[in-house]
Write a protein that holds these residues in place. Sequence first.
Motif, PDB file in Angstrom:
ATOM      1  N   SER A 121       0.850  -1.185   0.000  1.00  0.00           N
ATOM      2  CA  SER A 121       0.000   0.000   0.000  1.00  0.00           C
ATOM      3  C   SER A 121       0.887   1.236   0.000  1.00  0.00           C
ATOM      4  O   SER A 121       2.057   1.161   0.360  1.00  0.00           O
ATOM      5  N   PRO A 122       0.344   2.380  -0.409  1.00  0.00           N
ATOM      6  CA  PRO A 122       1.154   3.597  -0.366  1.00  0.00           C
ATOM      7  C   PRO A 122       1.631   3.908   1.048  1.00  0.00           C
ATOM      8  O   PRO A 122       2.749   4.387   1.239  1.00  0.00           O
ATOM      9  N   GLU A 141       4.934   9.595 -10.076  1.00  0.00           N
ATOM     10  CA  GLU A 141       4.205   9.281 -11.302  1.00  0.00           C
ATOM     11  C   GLU A 141       3.867   7.794 -11.466  1.00  0.00           C
ATOM     12  O   GLU A 141       2.701   7.454 -11.677  1.00  0.00           O
ATOM     13  N   PRO A 142       4.868   6.885 -11.357  1.00  0.00           N
ATOM     14  CA  PRO A 142       4.510   5.474 -11.532  1.00  0.00           C
ATOM     15  C   PRO A 142       3.514   4.977 -10.487  1.00  0.00           C
ATOM     16  O   PRO A 142       2.714   4.088 -10.774  1.00  0.00           O
ATOM     17  N   LEU A 143       3.555   5.539  -9.275  1.00  0.00           N
ATOM     18  CA  LEU A 143       2.595   5.111  -8.255  1.00  0.00           C
ATOM     19  C   LEU A 143       1.201   5.593  -8.612  1.00  0.00           C
ATOM     20  O   LEU A 143       0.217   4.864  -8.503  1.00  0.00           O
ATOM     21  N   LEU A 144       1.116   6.867  -9.042  1.00  0.00           N
ATOM     22  CA  LEU A 144      -0.191   7.439  -9.347  1.00  0.00           C
ATOM     23  C   LEU A 144      -0.761   6.847 -10.634  1.00  0.00           C
ATOM     24  O   LEU A 144      -1.921   7.072 -10.955  1.00  0.00           O
ATOM     25  N   ALA A 145       0.073   6.103 -11.384  1.00  0.00           N
ATOM     26  CA  ALA A 145      -0.440   5.428 -12.574  1.00  0.00           C
ATOM     27  C   ALA A 145      -0.903   4.009 -12.236  1.00  0.00           C
ATOM     28  O   ALA A 145      -1.215   3.231 -13.106  1.00  0.00           O
ATOM     29  N   THR A 146      -0.892   3.661 -10.935  1.00  0.00           N
ATOM     30  CA  THR A 146      -1.481   2.389 -10.517  1.00  0.00           C
ATOM     31  C   THR A 146      -2.824   2.691  -9.854  1.00  0.00           C
ATOM     32  O   THR A 146      -3.339   3.792  -9.981  1.00  0.00           O
ATOM     33  N   GLY A 147      -3.354   1.727  -9.123  1.00  0.00           N
ATOM     34  CA  GLY A 147      -4.660   1.930  -8.491  1.00  0.00           C
ATOM     35  C   GLY A 147      -4.651   2.903  -7.327  1.00  0.00           C
ATOM     36  O   GLY A 147      -5.674   3.128  -6.686  1.00  0.00           O
ATOM     37  N   VAL A 148      -3.469   3.522  -7.056  1.00  0.00           N
ATOM     38  CA  VAL A 148      -3.375   4.461  -5.932  1.00  0.00           C
ATOM     39  C   VAL A 148      -3.968   5.812  -6.328  1.00  0.00           C
ATOM     40  O   VAL A 148      -3.579   6.387  -7.341  1.00  0.00           O
ATOM     41  N   SER A 149      -4.898   6.326  -5.523  1.00  0.00           N
ATOM     42  CA  SER A 149      -5.472   7.636  -5.835  1.00  0.00           C
ATOM     43  C   SER A 149      -4.552   8.732  -5.302  1.00  0.00           C
ATOM     44  O   SER A 149      -3.694   8.492  -4.452  1.00  0.00           O
ATOM     45  N   ARG A 150      -4.746   9.932  -5.824  1.00  0.00           N
ATOM     46  CA  ARG A 150      -3.915  11.044  -5.362  1.00  0.00           C
ATOM     47  C   ARG A 150      -4.069  11.265  -3.864  1.00  0.00           C
ATOM     48  O   ARG A 150      -3.091  11.500  -3.158  1.00  0.00           O
ATOM     49  N   ARG A 158      -5.621  17.597  -5.706  1.00  0.00           N
ATOM     50  CA  ARG A 158      -6.398  16.748  -6.612  1.00  0.00           C
ATOM     51  C   ARG A 158      -6.704  17.436  -7.929  1.00  0.00           C
ATOM     52  O   ARG A 158      -7.091  16.806  -8.899  1.00  0.00           O
ATOM     53  N   ARG A 159      -6.579  18.759  -7.950  1.00  0.00           N
ATOM     54  CA  ARG A 159      -6.945  19.496  -9.159  1.00  0.00           C
ATOM     55  C   ARG A 159      -5.760  19.893 -10.011  1.00  0.00           C
ATOM     56  O   ARG A 159      -5.925  20.468 -11.075  1.00  0.00           O
ATOM     57  N   ILE A 194       0.478  16.884 -12.264  1.00  0.00           N
ATOM     58  CA  ILE A 194       1.618  16.261 -11.588  1.00  0.00           C
ATOM     59  C   ILE A 194       2.868  16.534 -12.424  1.00  0.00           C
ATOM     60  O   ILE A 194       2.830  16.418 -13.636  1.00  0.00           O
TER      61      ILE A 194
END
Lengths: 532, 308
Positions: free
Chosen positions: A285-286, A378-387, A527-528, A531
């Motif tokens: 998990s993050p 970037e690679p984390l946020l391109a997985t199922g992890v939300s911002r 969130r807005r 990145i």
Amino acid sequence: MNDFVGTGTLVRLALRRDRILIPIWIVVFVMTAAGSAKATMDLYTDPKALVDAARTSNASPALVSLYGRIFDESSLGEVSLFKLTAFGALLVALLGGMLVVRHTRSEEESGRLELLSAGVLGRYAALTSALIVSGATVIVLGLLTALSLMGSGLDTKGSFAFGLMWAAAGLSFAGVAAVTSQVTESARAANGLTAVVLGMAYVLRAIGDSSADGSTQWVSWLSPIGWSQQVRAYAGDRWAVLLVPLVFLAVLIAAATALIGRRDLGAGLVRPRPGPPRAAKSLRSPLALAWRLHRGSLLAWGFAFLLLGLLVGNIASNVDGFVTSDSAKEMVQKLGGVEGITDAFLATEMGMVGLLASAFGIQAALRLRSEETALRAEPLLATGVSRAQWLASHVLMALLGTGVLILVAGLGSGISSGASLGNVGRQVPRMLAAAAVQLPAIWLVTALVVILFGFAPKLVTGGWALYGVFLLIGQFGEIFNLPQWMINLSPYGHTPRLPGGDFSVAPVLWLTAIAAALTITGFATFRRRDIG
Amino acid sequence: MTSAIVVSGLHKSYGSTHALDGLDLEVATGEVHGFLGPNGAGKSTTIRVLLGLLRGDAGDVSLLGGDPWGDAAKLHRRLAYVPGDVNLWPNLTGGEVIDLLGRLRGGLDEKKRDELLRRFDLDPTKKGRTYSKGNRQKVALVAALASDVELLILDEPTSGLDPLMEEVFRQCIEEERQRDRTVLLSSHILSEVEALCDRISIIRRGKVVETGTLADLRHLTRTSIHAELAGSPNGLAQLPGIHDLDVQGNRVRLEVDTAQLEAVMRQLSASGITSLVAQPPTLEELFLRHYEDDVPAQDSQEPEAAVR
Ligand SMILES: Nc1ncnc2c1ncn2[C@@H]1O[C@H](COP(=O)(O)OP(=O)(O)O)[C@@H](O)[C@H]1O
Ligand SMILES: [Mg+2]
């Protein structure tokens, strides 16, 4: 001689890169010294008032352990500047050390040095140039400080002794950083290690200064910051003491040079070992990743805070040893007896511990930005992890981490002060409470970094600037006669003074509410935004 | 046929840089789609918008039937991404990073993970800070290829690999095609895209200027030929599809549309070939040519205009 080829080029390159940074630092130091001298001199026009102020300060264990002793209670220069003697030397040392790391290990880590080395660069060129830049900076800083102090009306000899003892502290830690840059592999670790040595130097001198009967005064001589104090600017001006840091620097340079000969470019002295081929089951998990990234530094800080707490509590138990003269005894009675003065000491120290813990909070929150710019977010946020999850993982580390640190320090001080006063059962909860009330201000400062990260990520290091401003307001706000509204800007000023002082809920709730609002806004803005 | 990716009229500026200028892109489900363009054309920017990392200024973007900005985390479980610049955490080993990224996507195929580590010859026990660029890229590739996902988004994944590993990579993508996975492969190397992709979109200055199968794009590709002949060449100038013809004694330089290659070769061997060098066009040449086809009015700047 070939080993030094290219040093001049690197010096010019470094000066060009730092052409704004270095002058700003110098101006800040020079102005702070001159300003604080001028303000104090205006305050004590009467010599008797000066001596009284000096005696009060020397009788206060909190002030002595924080800033050091005043050697000559009738010296206008020393009384004016005693708060900037050890503390200022600490900051100059930090500058001297960081400049060396910045132009050696940081460059090497980012690979820029490799580019340079592929051309014609001797192997000692980077270190030599970094030492030249750092050394020249602190020496110019010291000389300009001396001139500005003379300008505010202090005597010439003392002013030069003061400026040069600052420079000497900077040189000592330029040397320390020269070594740490060779030992470690990352600039972060090199800076961290330098800061640990610096912290130890400050604590050693605090132990020496706080020795009520003089039996442990020698400990100060183990500390480069202690050497700066022992120059005794405006109180005898012992020039010969300046030789000690110079010898220290020479030894460290020799050590660093020897280390360079033994390692490859890019590598540290400590060879990296292979690690596990599979991730632990829990690394999924993050939050688990954030814990993994922060835990090393949190453990190191936690250990330091435990020692600091134990030390503070121990000094507190010696407080009555300071109260020797009749006038001091009288003053102590007015302040609420020995318990009152012990509590006052502990409350001041807890405030300082809170300031230090904030530094952890800020750097932990800044990790967000360095992960983003290093393209690791970037690679984390391109997985199922939300911002929100990713942001929360690091924010939690910063907020909980500061909580752990301050409580550990509270526990340590409760145990050691309680042990020597014979009432551990009472002191521990009191000190834990004194620690806990520091948290809202710490969280507020951490939350400032979070909102900057969401709203203006390029300005996120402004968190350190705000922290610096709050520090200055707290240290010098009253000396400089700042208007009350400005003094009120610092969150630290609203923290209840515990133990012993009055506790009111309102400021604690307010600080917490503001911290929460800032954090939530940070989430919403993050969130807005884009990145990267 | 459904589309995994549909982008239309996408604009994106960084301050005054207009990185994407009305970009259209369509990737069909199950195809390997080449996203070809020179450095700075806007490939990475497009991909970042597709991943919801950047928000487009205008235009419509649909990814796996959803909105990449609004449903980012949900959609990301169905895809794997390999960034152009892979940076790893200095203290984590490559193996740990592969597992972590895989788990965050929702699971790894264990057998495939081991197999890929072997094929890419990657040591998973090394710490992130000790990997070279190529090895960092391999870590990201293994994590992506071993993930059980529908769509692979690869941003110049071979830029740090040596030729041997590039070959392994090509085999892997070939296998993905057979498994009907959708792949978006960005690249600035024409030959790589030619070898791997079902369809290609060519991006230039933030716009897709050409899209289609390789056969559709044949008219864009020319081969440059450098030959020494036994006798003097004749009849070359009359053949269609020849450009930049330069004859000096028995030596010939020319460029030929790939479709006309056969006729030219026959003509050359009629005079007897003693040495021959044939080169596929570089990307830059392809663009130059494309530009020229696009805007014939600018021919005055092109040196070959005189030959025609
Ligand atoms: N973060 C950024 N800030 C400003 N300009 C950028 C940024 N990222 C990319 N650009 C610019 O946008 C254009 C497209 O870049 P990019 O999408 O990275 O191209 P490619 O991936 O095709 O090489 C380039 O001109 C580049 O300089
Ligand atoms: Mg790119």
